[in-house]
Motif scaffolding. Sequence first.
Motif, PDB file in Angstrom:
ATOM      1  N   MET A 132      58.591  44.452  89.107  1.00  0.00           N
ATOM      2  CA  MET A 132      57.374  43.760  89.578  1.00  0.00           C
ATOM      3  C   MET A 132      57.127  42.486  88.774  1.00  0.00           C
ATOM      4  SD  MET A 132      54.811  47.003  90.088  1.00  0.00           S
ATOM      5  CE  MET A 132      53.340  45.993  90.096  1.00  0.00           C
ATOM      6  N   ALA A 133      57.397  42.565  87.463  1.00  0.00           N
ATOM      7  CA  ALA A 133      57.164  41.397  86.607  1.00  0.00           C
ATOM      8  C   ALA A 133      58.117  40.259  86.916  1.00  0.00           C
ATOM      9  CB  ALA A 133      57.283  41.798  85.141  1.00  0.00           C
ATOM     10  N   ALA A 134      59.251  40.583  87.532  1.00  0.00           N
ATOM     11  CA  ALA A 134      60.271  39.559  87.789  1.00  0.00           C
ATOM     12  C   ALA A 134      60.097  38.869  89.140  1.00  0.00           C
ATOM     13  CB  ALA A 134      61.657  40.194  87.710  1.00  0.00           C
ATOM     14  N   ILE A 135      59.156  39.334  89.963  1.00  0.00           N
ATOM     15  CA  ILE A 135      58.973  38.720  91.286  1.00  0.00           C
ATOM     16  C   ILE A 135      58.278  37.364  91.129  1.00  0.00           C
ATOM     17  CG2 ILE A 135      57.904  38.978  93.555  1.00  0.00           C
ATOM     18  CD1 ILE A 135      57.972  41.989  93.152  1.00  0.00           C
ATOM     19  N   PRO A 136      58.852  36.286  91.662  1.00  0.00           N
ATOM     20  CA  PRO A 136      58.205  34.961  91.540  1.00  0.00           C
ATOM     21  C   PRO A 136      56.838  34.937  92.216  1.00  0.00           C
ATOM     22  CG  PRO A 136      60.483  34.760  92.301  1.00  0.00           C
ATOM     23  CD  PRO A 136      60.143  36.221  92.358  1.00  0.00           C
ATOM     24  N   SER A 137      55.921  34.180  91.630  1.00  0.00           N
ATOM     25  CA  SER A 137      54.550  34.153  92.146  1.00  0.00           C
ATOM     26  C   SER A 137      54.492  33.572  93.557  1.00  0.00           C
ATOM     27  CB  SER A 137      53.655  33.351  91.210  1.00  0.00           C
ATOM     28  OG  SER A 137      54.115  32.022  91.102  1.00  0.00           O
ATOM     29  N   VAL A 138      55.404  32.644  93.885  1.00  0.00           N
ATOM     30  CA  VAL A 138      55.380  32.068  95.226  1.00  0.00           C
ATOM     31  C   VAL A 138      55.732  33.123  96.283  1.00  0.00           C
ATOM     32  CG1 VAL A 138      57.789  31.273  95.155  1.00  0.00           C
ATOM     33  CG2 VAL A 138      56.132  30.096  96.610  1.00  0.00           C
ATOM     34  N   VAL A 139      56.596  34.062  95.902  1.00  0.00           N
ATOM     35  CA  VAL A 139      56.943  35.155  96.827  1.00  0.00           C
ATOM     36  C   VAL A 139      55.733  36.074  97.031  1.00  0.00           C
ATOM     37  CG1 VAL A 139      58.426  37.168  97.154  1.00  0.00           C
ATOM     38  CG2 VAL A 139      59.372  35.066  96.180  1.00  0.00           C
ATOM     39  N   ILE A 140      55.046  36.384  95.922  1.00  0.00           N
ATOM     40  CA  ILE A 140      53.843  37.225  96.031  1.00  0.00           C
ATOM     41  C   ILE A 140      52.778  36.527  96.887  1.00  0.00           C
ATOM     42  CG2 ILE A 140      51.951  38.233  94.695  1.00  0.00           C
ATOM     43  CD1 ILE A 140      53.933  38.684  92.431  1.00  0.00           C
ATOM     44  N   GLY A 141      52.626  35.217  96.671  1.00  0.00           N
ATOM     45  CA  GLY A 141      51.664  34.468  97.475  1.00  0.00           C
ATOM     46  C   GLY A 141      52.028  34.472  98.947  1.00  0.00           C
ATOM     47  N   PHE A 142      53.310  34.335  99.255  1.00  0.00           N
ATOM     48  CA  PHE A 142      53.745  34.321 100.651  1.00  0.00           C
ATOM     49  C   PHE A 142      53.520  35.691 101.310  1.00  0.00           C
ATOM     50  CE2 PHE A 142      57.137  34.800 103.862  1.00  0.00           C
ATOM     51  CZ  PHE A 142      56.766  33.773 104.714  1.00  0.00           C
ATOM     52  N   VAL A 143      53.856  36.757 100.580  1.00  0.00           N
ATOM     53  CA  VAL A 143      53.634  38.107 101.117  1.00  0.00           C
ATOM     54  C   VAL A 143      52.141  38.335 101.371  1.00  0.00           C
ATOM     55  CG1 VAL A 143      53.769  40.572 100.563  1.00  0.00           C
ATOM     56  CG2 VAL A 143      55.698  39.079 100.048  1.00  0.00           C
ATOM     57  N   GLY A 144      51.313  37.882 100.424  1.00  0.00           N
ATOM     58  CA  GLY A 144      49.868  38.019 100.611  1.00  0.00           C
ATOM     59  C   GLY A 144      49.368  37.220 101.797  1.00  0.00           C
ATOM     60  N   LEU A 145      49.940  36.043 102.000  1.00  0.00           N
ATOM     61  CA  LEU A 145      49.506  35.173 103.094  1.00  0.00           C
ATOM     62  C   LEU A 145      49.788  35.787 104.472  1.00  0.00           C
ATOM     63  CD1 LEU A 145      48.322  32.293 103.563  1.00  0.00           C
ATOM     64  CD2 LEU A 145      50.674  31.475 103.727  1.00  0.00           C
ATOM     65  N   VAL A 146      50.936  36.430 104.622  1.00  0.00           N
ATOM     66  CA  VAL A 146      51.319  36.948 105.949  1.00  0.00           C
ATOM     67  C   VAL A 146      50.881  38.396 106.177  1.00  0.00           C
ATOM     68  CG1 VAL A 146      53.272  35.390 106.133  1.00  0.00           C
ATOM     69  CG2 VAL A 146      53.618  37.644 105.143  1.00  0.00           C
ATOM     70  N   THR A 147      50.529  39.121 105.116  1.00  0.00           N
ATOM     71  CA  THR A 147      50.141  40.534 105.298  1.00  0.00           C
ATOM     72  C   THR A 147      48.679  40.795 104.906  1.00  0.00           C
ATOM     73  OG1 THR A 147      50.941  41.102 103.076  1.00  0.00           O
ATOM     74  CG2 THR A 147      52.498  41.343 104.895  1.00  0.00           C
ATOM     75  N   LEU A 148      48.320  40.412 103.683  1.00  0.00           N
ATOM     76  CA  LEU A 148      46.993  40.755 103.173  1.00  0.00           C
ATOM     77  C   LEU A 148      45.877  39.925 103.814  1.00  0.00           C
ATOM     78  CD1 LEU A 148      45.336  42.393 101.113  1.00  0.00           C
ATOM     79  CD2 LEU A 148      45.698  40.524  99.486  1.00  0.00           C
ATOM     80  N   VAL A 149      46.117  38.628 103.987  1.00  0.00           N
ATOM     81  CA  VAL A 149      45.064  37.743 104.511  1.00  0.00           C
ATOM     82  C   VAL A 149      44.592  38.176 105.908  1.00  0.00           C
ATOM     83  CG1 VAL A 149      44.607  35.384 105.309  1.00  0.00           C
ATOM     84  CG2 VAL A 149      45.667  35.773 103.073  1.00  0.00           C
TER      85      VAL A 149
END
Length: 290
Positions: A113-130
């Motif tokens: 989890m610590a190794a996942i780039p923040s831009v990837v986390i942001g993209f996942v949040g944008l298409v799923t969480l938002v």
Amino acid sequence: MKRKIIDAIIEKIIFVCGILAIVFVVLIFGFLLKEGLGFFQDFGIIKFIAGKFWYPSSSPAQFGILPLIMGSLLVTVGACVIAVPIGVMAALYISEIAPKGVKDVLKSIVELMAAIPSVVIGFVGLVTLVPLVRTLFDVPTGLTAFSGSIMLAFMAMPTIVTISEDAIRSVPWSYKEGALALGATKWQTLRRIVLKAAMPGIIAAVMLGIGRVIGETMAVMMITGNAAQIPGSIFEPVRTMTATIAAEMGETVRGGIHYKALFGIGLVLFVITFLVNFVADLFLGKSKNK
């Protein structure tokens, strides 16, 4: 003799690396101070920090960063409320309860989890969480501080779990054996002895997690809506200080007042992050000295 020479060389190299790290931090602070002080002299530091409007392109331009500070604090507090209890409980489970095979798997997942780039986390949040937040809470947009808090909690959790797990594991066995010998149950031992003894390390983990959250840029820029306004609730769009620097630095004229204002934000952010890490180091040092 040869081993002593090698040890001495390695010791010197480590010493030089430590000094260089301090020099780099001082240089960064000096650079921010050099660019930011000019702005404070022209605009005023109180007006800058307490100002309610951030309109750098209007005429006359307004550079109040109170909405940015409020946005950063709201997202950070929301992330801590989510990440701290889950992270500490996960660390307790990994350290004291999980079977060895499960423990190894969970530790590997946390490190991943610590190794996942923040831009990837942001993209996942944008298409799923938002979209999920917009539907569940019936709000005009899912690009809110709440969405940012959830994704930042996900990013802070590896830091909180890893350091908390180290602190819990470093509690002497004699503490646990003494509590069990006196008739305490395993849960009572964990809650009243282990967690209490590991508390300075856990607090340090939380503080470092906060430092990780408040300095994050890309994920919050993608999913918090980037509205430079004082939020009325956690379900409104916000803009953080880091997102403002990242979004506007490329649009400014080098040496202009807008350019210097962004360095002023950087200076405020540096001081906040420094204080958070300083407090974390105090607790971490207290934990190691116990």
